[in-house]
Motif scaffolding. Sequence first.
Motif, mmCIF file in Angstrom:
data_model
loop_
_atom_site.group_PDB
_atom_site.id
_atom_site.type_symbol
_atom_site.label_atom_id
_atom_site.label_comp_id
_atom_site.label_asym_id
_atom_site.label_seq_id
_atom_site.Cartn_x
_atom_site.Cartn_y
_atom_site.Cartn_z
ATOM 1 N N LEU A 86 -4.489 61.915 66.249
ATOM 2 C CA LEU A 86 -5.051 60.660 66.781
ATOM 3 C C LEU A 86 -4.697 59.509 65.686
ATOM 4 O O LEU A 86 -4.324 58.467 65.824
ATOM 5 N N ALA A 134 -0.737 58.348 71.583
ATOM 6 C CA ALA A 134 -2.302 58.596 71.835
ATOM 7 C C ALA A 134 -2.252 58.135 73.364
ATOM 8 O O ALA A 134 -2.014 57.013 73.740
ATOM 9 N N PHE A 135 -3.225 59.037 74.166
ATOM 10 C CA PHE A 135 -3.490 58.627 75.455
ATOM 11 C C PHE A 135 -2.261 58.400 76.351
ATOM 12 O O PHE A 135 -2.274 57.677 77.362
ATOM 13 N N LEU A 182 -8.458 66.690 75.001
ATOM 14 C CA LEU A 182 -9.532 65.831 75.353
ATOM 15 C C LEU A 182 -9.519 64.777 73.864
ATOM 16 O O LEU A 182 -9.865 63.433 74.336
ATOM 17 N N LEU A 183 -8.915 64.894 72.745
ATOM 18 C CA LEU A 183 -8.973 64.049 71.781
ATOM 19 C C LEU A 183 -8.052 63.134 71.611
ATOM 20 O O LEU A 183 -8.228 61.917 71.696
ATOM 21 N N GLY A 229 -7.628 61.093 76.210
ATOM 22 C CA GLY A 229 -8.362 59.892 76.640
ATOM 23 C C GLY A 229 -8.807 60.271 78.120
ATOM 24 O O GLY A 229 -9.551 59.033 78.739
ATOM 25 N N SER A 230 -8.623 61.152 78.711
ATOM 26 C CA SER A 230 -9.050 61.756 79.892
ATOM 27 C C SER A 230 -8.637 60.618 81.072
ATOM 28 O O SER A 230 -9.491 60.024 81.756
ATOM 29 N N ILE A 231 -7.397 59.995 81.016
ATOM 30 C CA ILE A 231 -6.917 59.193 82.089
ATOM 31 C C ILE A 231 -6.690 59.896 83.275
ATOM 32 O O ILE A 231 -5.466 60.629 83.158
ATOM 33 N N LYS A 252 -2.840 60.840 84.415
ATOM 34 C CA LYS A 252 -1.866 60.902 83.109
ATOM 35 C C LYS A 252 -2.341 62.082 82.019
ATOM 36 O O LYS A 252 -1.530 62.755 81.644
ATOM 37 N N LYS A 268 -5.742 63.628 82.230
ATOM 38 C CA LYS A 268 -6.845 64.388 82.733
ATOM 39 C C LYS A 268 -6.540 65.828 83.190
ATOM 40 O O LYS A 268 -6.368 65.831 84.610
ATOM 41 N N PHE A 295 -15.132 70.372 82.832
ATOM 42 C CA PHE A 295 -16.102 69.840 81.813
ATOM 43 C C PHE A 295 -16.908 68.658 82.324
ATOM 44 O O PHE A 295 -18.116 68.822 82.282
ATOM 45 N N GLU A 296 -16.070 67.735 83.002
ATOM 46 C CA GLU A 296 -16.807 66.359 83.195
ATOM 47 C C GLU A 296 -17.592 66.923 84.602
ATOM 48 O O GLU A 296 -18.583 66.185 84.652
ATOM 49 N N GLU A 297 -17.231 67.591 85.397
ATOM 50 C CA GLU A 297 -17.894 67.996 86.712
ATOM 51 C C GLU A 297 -19.086 68.556 86.114
ATOM 52 O O GLU A 297 -20.268 68.514 86.807
ATOM 53 N N GLU A 357 -20.741 68.319 83.383
ATOM 54 C CA GLU A 357 -21.446 67.247 82.719
ATOM 55 C C GLU A 357 -22.300 66.494 83.820
ATOM 56 O O GLU A 357 -23.203 66.040 83.786
#
Lengths: 269, 227
Positions: B64, B86-87, B165-166, B169-171, B174, B176, B183-185, B187
Motif C-alpha cells: 500500500l 492500490a484498489f 483486504l489491505l 479496499g473491498s470494491i 473489482k 471484493k 468476513f463482511e457477512e 461482521e
Amino acid sequence: MKRITLFLFSLFVLTSAVFSEKLELKSNHPNEVTEITVAVAANFKNPMEEIRTSFLKQNPKYKVTIIWGASGQLTSQIRSGAPVDLFLSADMDFPEALYKEGFSKNQPKVYAIGKLILMSKMGKNKSNSIQEHLVNENTKYIAIANPKTAPYGRAAVELLHYYGIYEKVKDKLVFGESVTQVNQFISTGSADFGFTSLSTALSKENTNQFWLNVDPFSYTPIHQGVIIIEINKNRSKEEFNLSHQFFEYLFSKEVHRILSVYGYTAPPI
Amino acid sequence: MILDFDPLWLTLKLALLTTFVLSIITIPIAYWLTFSSFRFRFVIETILNLPLVLPPTVLGFYLLILFSPNHWLGRWIEDVFHFRIAFSFLGILIGSVLFSLPFMLQAFQVGFSSVSRIYIETAMVLGKSKWTILFKVILPNCKPAILVGMILTFAHTIGEFGVVLLIGGSIPGKTKVASIAIFEEVEAMNYQSAHIYSAILVAISMFVLLVIFRYKRSLTMALTSKK
C-alpha cells in the motif's frame, strides 16, 4: 551444529518449565485477585487504556483484563461463551442483539458518542467545502468504513447523501473493514481522502496534515453501547460487584473528561 | 436473500491468474536458485521466502505504501500510466503473487534438485543450451513437483484474505473477493449468506482439486510439453 541443537533444546525445556510453573500457580490460587475481563471495540483503544489506568489507581487491588477486537468478532466470541464480564461495542446493534438473546439483563447504555471527520494525508485547502474536495477530479479515491458493518461507514454514506454528492463520488469509494483500516488507507496516501473518527485526528500517532469537521446534522450520531454480560461465567460475588462498579465508573465525571480529550462526546445524562 | 456471485467469480479469477503468473515467473527463479553458484544465493532465497513469515496484512501494508502517490514508485506509475495500483484488481493480483511465491518456489526447487545430475550433465556434454536443458530435461522430469506447486498456489489464493483486504479496499466487482465477502457477512451478522459463500468456496476447491488429481498425468504432459 550439534551445539546449536543442544542449545535450542535446552531453551525449549526451560521455557516449557517456566510456563508450566505459571499455569500451576494459576490453578492453585484462583481467588488471589478479583479480576474482570472487558471486551472493547478496537477503535476505543486509547481512551480505554486511560480509563483503565485511572480506575485501577482508585481501586488498586483489582485487575482489569481487556480483549480488543472488532465489535462483530467480540460479539461472536461472547456468543460462543467467551468469559467476558463487560462489552463495550463501537455501535448499538451488537450489544442490542446480545441483550435480546438474553446475555444481559439490562438494555445497552450509551457510554460515548463518536464524531465523523474528513481527513487527508496531504495538506489541502481548509477553506474549500467538503463537496469541493470530494467532487474535485484530482480526488481519485475516498476511503470509508464498510457501511454494512461499521457505524462510521454508515455515517459517511448518510453524509454523502445529505450533501447530495453520493452519486457523483460513488465510484471513488473504497472500503475498509473498520475505521482502523480506513486510517491506514489515509495515512499511506493510497486514498486521497477518508472519513474517519475525530479520535483518530486527536491521537498522538496522527501524522496526517489535514482534517475537516463535518456538519453534525449530516449523519445520525454514532452511539457506542455497553452491556454487562451476565451468563458466561460462574461469577464470584466480588467479580459481580467489580463489573458493576466498573460499569458505573464509565459514567463518571473523570471518564467524561477522558472522553473529550480523545475526541468523543459524553452521553447526555 | 440475494446472493451476489461477483465475489466468487473474482476469487476464481484471482486464483487462476495468480497460479498462471507464478508458474511462469517461478520457473526461471527456481532454475537459477537451484543451479547457480552465486555466493550470496541464500540472501536472495531469504528475501523471496519472507512472505512465509510476514503476516499478510503487513505485506499488504508495505505494498500500500509502495503504490501510494506519496512514494516515488506509486507516483511514477500514476504519472506514466495514470493508474493507481492500490484498489485495483492488478493490485490484489500483485499482492497474491508475492504472497504465494514461496509456496511455488519451494515446490519447484524440490523438484528441480531431485532431477538426476547424470541427465543434466549428459545434456551439457552434448552442448545443449541452458534453456534446452530446462525445457527438455528438467521440467519433463519433475512434473509432480510443478503440479504440487500449482495446486498449493491455487488453494492458497482461494483463502487469501490479509493482502487482498489491505490493498483491495473491498470494491464490489473489482477487489471484493469471496473471503472478504464472507468476513463482511459475518461482521454484519448475516450468517446464512456467509455459510452459502463458504459452502460454494469449498465445493469449487473440491471440484478443481478432484479434476486435477484425476487427470494429473495428462495435465502435466500438457503443461510441460510446450516449448
